[in-house]
Design an enzyme around this catalytic site. Structure first.
Site, mmCIF file in Angstrom:
data_model
loop_
_atom_site.group_PDB
_atom_site.id
_atom_site.type_symbol
_atom_site.label_atom_id
_atom_site.label_comp_id
_atom_site.label_asym_id
_atom_site.label_seq_id
_atom_site.Cartn_x
_atom_site.Cartn_y
_atom_site.Cartn_z
ATOM 1 N N ARG A 36 0.912 -1.190 0.088
ATOM 2 C CA ARG A 36 -0.048 0.272 -0.308
ATOM 3 C C ARG A 36 0.803 1.185 0.025
ATOM 4 O O ARG A 36 2.235 1.175 0.564
ATOM 5 C CB ARG A 36 -0.807 0.173 1.348
ATOM 6 C CG ARG A 36 -0.315 0.234 2.524
ATOM 7 C CD ARG A 36 -0.091 1.589 3.131
ATOM 8 N NE ARG A 36 0.574 1.691 4.223
ATOM 9 C CZ ARG A 36 2.087 1.944 4.233
ATOM 10 N NH1 ARG A 36 2.591 2.298 3.143
ATOM 11 N NH2 ARG A 36 2.901 1.951 5.273
ATOM 12 N N GLU A 42 -0.712 10.303 8.101
ATOM 13 C CA GLU A 42 0.498 9.517 8.541
ATOM 14 C C GLU A 42 0.629 9.559 9.820
ATOM 15 O O GLU A 42 0.478 10.719 10.565
ATOM 16 C CB GLU A 42 1.492 9.999 7.855
ATOM 17 C CG GLU A 42 2.699 8.999 7.343
ATOM 18 C CD GLU A 42 1.902 8.197 6.396
ATOM 19 O OE1 GLU A 42 1.408 7.050 6.775
ATOM 20 O OE2 GLU A 42 2.169 8.517 5.178
ATOM 21 N N ASP A 45 -2.776 6.584 12.467
ATOM 22 C CA ASP A 45 -3.755 5.317 12.650
ATOM 23 C C ASP A 45 -3.871 4.730 13.978
ATOM 24 O O ASP A 45 -4.846 4.023 14.463
ATOM 25 C CB ASP A 45 -3.417 4.302 11.398
ATOM 26 C CG ASP A 45 -2.301 3.527 11.748
ATOM 27 O OD1 ASP A 45 -1.209 4.235 12.207
ATOM 28 O OD2 ASP A 45 -1.783 2.687 11.106
ATOM 29 N N GLY A 131 8.757 1.177 2.955
ATOM 30 C CA GLY A 131 7.535 1.839 3.602
ATOM 31 C C GLY A 131 6.405 1.525 2.972
ATOM 32 O O GLY A 131 5.508 1.996 2.795
ATOM 33 N N SER A 133 4.690 -1.611 3.107
ATOM 34 C CA SER A 133 4.138 -2.589 3.621
ATOM 35 C C SER A 133 4.026 -3.993 2.981
ATOM 36 O O SER A 133 2.993 -4.778 2.947
ATOM 37 C CB SER A 133 2.473 -2.320 3.684
ATOM 38 O OG SER A 133 2.298 -1.077 4.260
ATOM 39 N N ASP A 179 -2.107 -0.786 7.222
ATOM 40 C CA ASP A 179 -1.538 -1.445 6.447
ATOM 41 C C ASP A 179 -2.241 -2.639 6.110
ATOM 42 O O ASP A 179 -2.545 -3.008 4.817
ATOM 43 C CB ASP A 179 0.028 -1.733 6.703
ATOM 44 C CG ASP A 179 0.779 -0.550 6.975
ATOM 45 O OD1 ASP A 179 0.363 0.503 6.845
ATOM 46 O OD2 ASP A 179 1.814 -0.706 7.547
ATOM 47 N N TYR A 229 9.748 3.828 15.548
ATOM 48 C CA TYR A 229 8.327 3.864 15.308
ATOM 49 C C TYR A 229 7.785 3.635 16.682
ATOM 50 O O TYR A 229 6.642 4.037 17.202
ATOM 51 C CB TYR A 229 7.935 2.687 14.386
ATOM 52 C CG TYR A 229 6.365 2.399 14.179
ATOM 53 C CD1 TYR A 229 5.985 3.154 13.076
ATOM 54 C CD2 TYR A 229 5.388 1.666 15.030
ATOM 55 C CE1 TYR A 229 4.453 3.236 12.816
ATOM 56 C CE2 TYR A 229 4.396 1.780 14.783
ATOM 57 C CZ TYR A 229 3.752 2.350 13.689
ATOM 58 O OH TYR A 229 2.183 2.196 13.527
HETATM 59 C C1 GLA Z 1 3.616 1.935 9.484
HETATM 60 C C2 GLA Z 1 2.564 1.334 10.340
HETATM 61 C C3 GLA Z 1 1.142 1.647 10.119
HETATM 62 C C4 GLA Z 1 1.389 3.250 9.914
HETATM 63 C C5 GLA Z 1 2.485 3.970 9.405
HETATM 64 C C6 GLA Z 1 2.453 5.420 9.717
HETATM 65 O O1 GLA Z 1 3.420 1.639 7.860
HETATM 66 O O2 GLA Z 1 2.456 -0.206 10.155
HETATM 67 O O3 GLA Z 1 0.325 1.366 11.111
HETATM 68 O O4 GLA Z 1 1.132 3.849 11.602
HETATM 69 O O5 GLA Z 1 3.440 3.242 9.653
HETATM 70 O O6 GLA Z 1 1.424 6.087 8.953
#
Ligand code: GLA
Length: 394
Positions: A36, A42, A45, A131, A133, A179, A229
């Site tokens: 995705r 951003e 979520d 980034g 997914s 994601d 993260y």
């Molecule tokens: C990663 C996480 C998501 C989201 C993004 C940032 O992809 O897996 O859940 O938090 O970062 O938007």
């Protein structure tokens, strides 16, 4: 320099060949799930925000066949092979990448599914650490494969949550739901607006052929399991506790200013990102629906700055890639650009005019190479369908 997306049928053929070469027989079923890219919304979520991703034309594909044993044997190009005993509760193990599979298997065991043994071969066109997914796509493709093997279909939301739990419990990344939702709920020509408080996805048509999405991978790696993260997520939890609220949805900028001293500068800036990004995402959907691209572009700009300065998840290469898209500008067909995904490296997303997409990609590619000496990966995508079993006979 617009990298083509390998067709799903080619990936399925490669997975089938790998299965046959490794185990001596071809597949009985084949599952696929997309990566995705997120247009806007951003790092919110996990803060009850709104996000606006689309599934991309890059996939994980798994070809498999059941066996008479209780063992799963799984191979993938360039990775260590995996062997998992399906008759016992799962624990994290080695190789590292097998934990995505172990987590999904445990999700099915928790649902009291009796899994048959199987052999499987995995191929992917989603670059790792970009980034985009790749891990959610692996989890969702694998969950779809297991659905096929036990001849059941989970409600899509349950499958996405099962995949998210695998990521939390077995890969150690406390991710939000974006994601796995995008990879499961994706539909051709649709953006997915997700209300992360209710967990409700809403499809937003993206049918205009004159619009394209460009993804530019900086090739600077991004590894969400290395702590940045989780630290950001912790900051938002601590900030919310200091604000004395039960949900970020209930927090206004006025509340944040009132608590600024108690929160301190860092948590205040994290809060400002969460509050403004949630508002921007709702505005962006309105702007998109109204074809107001100058508004949408400016919201994407603001989102990038907020992620860079307040949330501190960008990096030099992402900032450069966004600047290179902006340098081409509205006249050159660029409508908006920002970093996308978890950050700390990875990719940018650029909304552009389809007629200009190839020229924009070449220019970004060349300028990025000149400035950094790194060869980026730039590809275009339209919103793609979510995880499914492939019907290869048709
Ligand atoms: C990663 C996480 C998501 C989201 C993004 C940032 O992809 O897996 O859940 O938090 O970062 O938007």
């Amino acid at each position: 320099m617009l990298e083509p997306n390998p067709p799903l049928t080619d990936l399925a053929r490669d997975a089938s060949l790998l299965l046959e070469e490794t185990f001596g027989a071809g597949p009985a079923l084949t599952a696929a799930a997309p990566g995705r890219v997120n247009l806007i919304g951003e790092h919110i979520d996990y803060c009850d925000g709104f996000v606006l991703p689309l599934a991309i034309e890059r996939h994980v594909v798994i070809a498999a066949r059941p066996t008479d044993s209780s063992i799963a044997r799984v191979v993938s190009t360039g990775l260590d092979p995996v062997e998992i005993d399906l008759s016992v509760p799962q624990k994290a193990g080695i190789p590292q990448w097998s934990n995505y599979l172990r987590g999904v298997i445990q999700g099915f065991l928790d649902l009291h599914c009796r899994l048959p043994g199987f052999e499987a071969a995995i191929v992917s066109s989603i670059p790792l650490g970009a980034g985009l997914s790749s891990s959610a796509a692996l989890e969702c493709a694998f969950a779809t494969l297991l659905e096929g093997l036990v001849d059941t279909v989970l409600p899509t939301v349950d499958k996405a949550r099962l995949a998210q739990a695998a990521e939390h419990q077995f890969a150690g990344v406390p991710c939000g739901l974006m994601d796995q939702f995008a990879s499961s709920f994706g539909q051709k020509d649709q953006l997915i607006l997700i209300d992360c408080r209710s967990g409700e996805p809403e499809l937003i048509p993206f049918t205009d052929p004159s619009l394209s999405v460009l993804v530019a991978h900086t090739r600077v790696s991004h590894d969400l399991s290395d702590g940045g993260y989780a630290a950001r997520r912790k900051d938002t939890e601590n900030g919310l506790a200091l604000l004395g609220k039960s949900s970020w949805r209930k927090v206004t900028m006025k509340d944040a200013y009132a608590a600024r001293e108690t929160m301190g500068d860092r948590l205040f800036r994290r809060a400002r990102h969460v509050i403004t990004e949630t508002a921007r995402t709702i505005e962006a959907v309105e702007a998109f629906r109204a074809n107001d691209f100058s508004k949408l572009g400016s919201l994407m700009d603001q989102s990038h700055r907020s992620l860079r300065d307040d949330f501190e998840v960008s990096c030099e290469e992402l900032d450069l890639m966004v600047a290179l898209a902006k340098e081409i500008g509205f006249e050159g067909g660029v409508l908006g650009a920002r970093m996308t995904g978890g950050g700390f490296g990875g990719s940018t997303v650029t909304l552009c005019r389809t007629n200009d997409a190839a020229a924009i990609a070449s220019r970004m590619h060349q300028r990025y190479l000149d400035e950094t000496g790194i060869v980026p990966l730039v590809f275009a995508t339209r919103p793609a369908a979510g995880a499914s079993l492939l019907n290869l006979s048709s």
